[in-house]
Design an enzyme around this catalytic site. Structure first.
Site, PDB file in Angstrom:
ATOM      1  N   ASP A 225      36.013  45.922  83.826  1.00 55.49           N
ATOM      2  CA  ASP A 225      35.289  47.180  83.954  1.00 55.49           C
ATOM      3  C   ASP A 225      34.719  47.291  85.369  1.00 55.49           C
ATOM      4  O   ASP A 225      34.061  46.367  85.861  1.00 55.49           O
ATOM      5  CB  ASP A 225      34.154  47.238  82.925  1.00 55.49           C
ATOM      6  CG  ASP A 225      33.502  48.602  82.869  1.00 55.49           C
ATOM      7  OD1 ASP A 225      33.974  49.439  82.076  1.00 55.49           O
ATOM      8  OD2 ASP A 225      32.524  48.830  83.604  1.00 55.49           O
ATOM      9  N   HIS A 238      34.721  62.921  91.904  1.00 61.47           N
ATOM     10  CA  HIS A 238      35.777  62.343  91.069  1.00 61.47           C
ATOM     11  C   HIS A 238      37.048  62.045  91.861  1.00 61.47           C
ATOM     12  O   HIS A 238      37.813  61.150  91.480  1.00 61.47           O
ATOM     13  CB  HIS A 238      36.093  63.287  89.900  1.00 61.47           C
ATOM     14  CG  HIS A 238      35.027  63.300  88.851  1.00 61.47           C
ATOM     15  ND1 HIS A 238      34.896  62.321  87.895  1.00 61.47           N
ATOM     16  CD2 HIS A 238      34.007  64.176  88.626  1.00 61.47           C
ATOM     17  CE1 HIS A 238      33.862  62.588  87.112  1.00 61.47           C
ATOM     18  NE2 HIS A 238      33.305  63.709  87.542  1.00 61.47           N
ATOM     19  N   GLU A 267      37.053  53.746  83.274  1.00 60.52           N
ATOM     20  CA  GLU A 267      37.090  52.743  84.341  1.00 60.52           C
ATOM     21  C   GLU A 267      37.408  51.359  83.792  1.00 60.52           C
ATOM     22  O   GLU A 267      37.113  50.347  84.422  1.00 60.52           O
ATOM     23  CB  GLU A 267      35.749  52.721  85.087  1.00 60.52           C
ATOM     24  CG  GLU A 267      34.561  52.271  84.270  1.00 60.52           C
ATOM     25  CD  GLU A 267      33.860  53.408  83.550  1.00 60.52           C
ATOM     26  OE1 GLU A 267      32.654  53.263  83.280  1.00 60.52           O
ATOM     27  OE2 GLU A 267      34.510  54.430  83.244  1.00 60.52           O
TER      28      GLU A 267
END
Length: 350
Positions: A225, A238, A267
């Site tokens: 992550d 973004h 993610e």
């Protein structure tokens, strides 16, 4: 009346607390989309949405923003309500993929029907030719009439033309079938690949994991992550966030190139190591983590430093009797421990 009001407030307080616990358990940010989704799940705990969430999170797997979007949470995390979706939003891509598959299925059906029509017509021609040929043969035997021979020649010539026409149609159908098969293979690959990073997606990973279990391979799985990824999106947008995800994807792909790396959602990435002892899997993943941490990213437009980007991971060996939920549940708990331990590190079963 006062008692009824008190009971009503108590139920609301319990629901509010349950929503907070739900968001914390799945490590979801408190934004309107996530809150509304949690409210919908928890206010009807026996409903179909709650049942689907329970199935997806069996074994301790936590929901991702992608899961919530696919289950009906249309607002993208971090996007104000009413704002247009990002150009690469998963729901739009899913609709495009579904339309493509539906179009290919319709074409396949039309092709099969056209092939069947050609075969039926050719079968009728050959049946009629055989019937007429037998009649001419019988006439020649009975009368010795030479004109019947001319009729046989005429029929044979006509039948040859029909055979050539049928061959041309069958050749055309075969070429179209080859083209359609290629397009279907591409569509199947698209359905199993993440459009942003080019990595296999969640579906592909889960299929590969199931296959590995049936083959009783030596398997370890890791959940990775990106650390503080929301702050990257909040600070730089973004588009920059997507570039970071692609960079992480490439680092994992190159660092673990003999093993399956997939984007699991948002993610979050997963890696399945096959044929490695857990210590060797850790060494391989550690190399990818160190490579990412050592790199310094800059904004493409201004060349301003983005700073260090890191990821944390949890790694576990798949044990006999494990399901994908139980294995990833352990990996997720180890990932959470790595986050608690300061991030930019990997925790493994001891």
């Amino acid at each position: 009346m006062a008692s009824a009001v008190h009971n009503s407030n108590g139920a609301s307080d319990r629901l509010y607390a349950a929503i907070g616990e739900f968001l914390a358990r799945h490590r979801l940010s408190v934004d309107p989309a996530h809150y509304a989704f949690a409210h919908k799940v928890l206010s009807d705990e026996r409903g179909p949405l709650a049942a689907t969430v329970a199935r997806l999170t069996d074994g301790g797997v936590r929901l991702s923003s992608r899961d919530i979007e696919e289950l009906g949470g249309h607002a993208v995390a971090g996007t104000p309500a009413g704002a247009p979706p990002e150009p690469s939003s998963p729901p739009q891509l899913t609709v495009v993929a579904d339309n493509k598959v539906q179009s290919l299925v319709a074409r396949a059906q039309m092709q099969v029907e056209g092939f069947s029509d050609t075969v039926r017509a050719f079968h009728a021609d050959t049946r009629g030719f055989g019937r007429d040929l037998r009649a001419s043969r019988d006439a020649i035997r009975a009368t010795g009439d030479s004109s019947a021979i001319d009729e046989v020649v005429r029929m044979a010539s006509s039948m040859l033309d029909r055979v050539l026409s049928a061959e041309a149609k069958l050749s055309e159908v075969t070429q179209e079938a080859d083209k359609l098969r290629h397009e279907l293979e591409e569509a199947r690959d698209d359905a199993r690949r993440d459009p942003l990073t080019g990595l296999p997606n969640r579906r592909a990973f889960e299929d590969a994991f199931t296959t590995a279990l049936t083959e009783r391979a030596n398997v370890s799985v890791a959940i990775c992550d990106v650390d503080k990824f929301k702050s990257v999106n909040d600070r730089f947008g973004h588009v920059v966030g997507d570039r970071v995800l692609k960079a992480i994807a490439e680092a994992l792909r190159s660092g673990c190139d003999e093993h399956l790396v997939a984007r699991y959602g948002g993610e979050e990435f997963v890696v399945m190591f096959t044929g490695l002892a857990p210590a060797d899997a850790l060494s391989t993943l550690e190399g990818a983590r160190a490579a990412v941490a050592a790199k310094r990213y800059r904004l493409r437009e201004t060349d301003a430093p983005l700073g260090a980007v890191t990821f944390s991971a949890g790694l576990t060996a798949v044990e006999p009797g494990d399901t994908i939920g139980s294995a990833l549940g352990r990996a997720d708990r180890l990932l959470y421990a790595a986050k608690e331990d300061g991030r930019n590190c990997i925790h493994i079963d001891q």
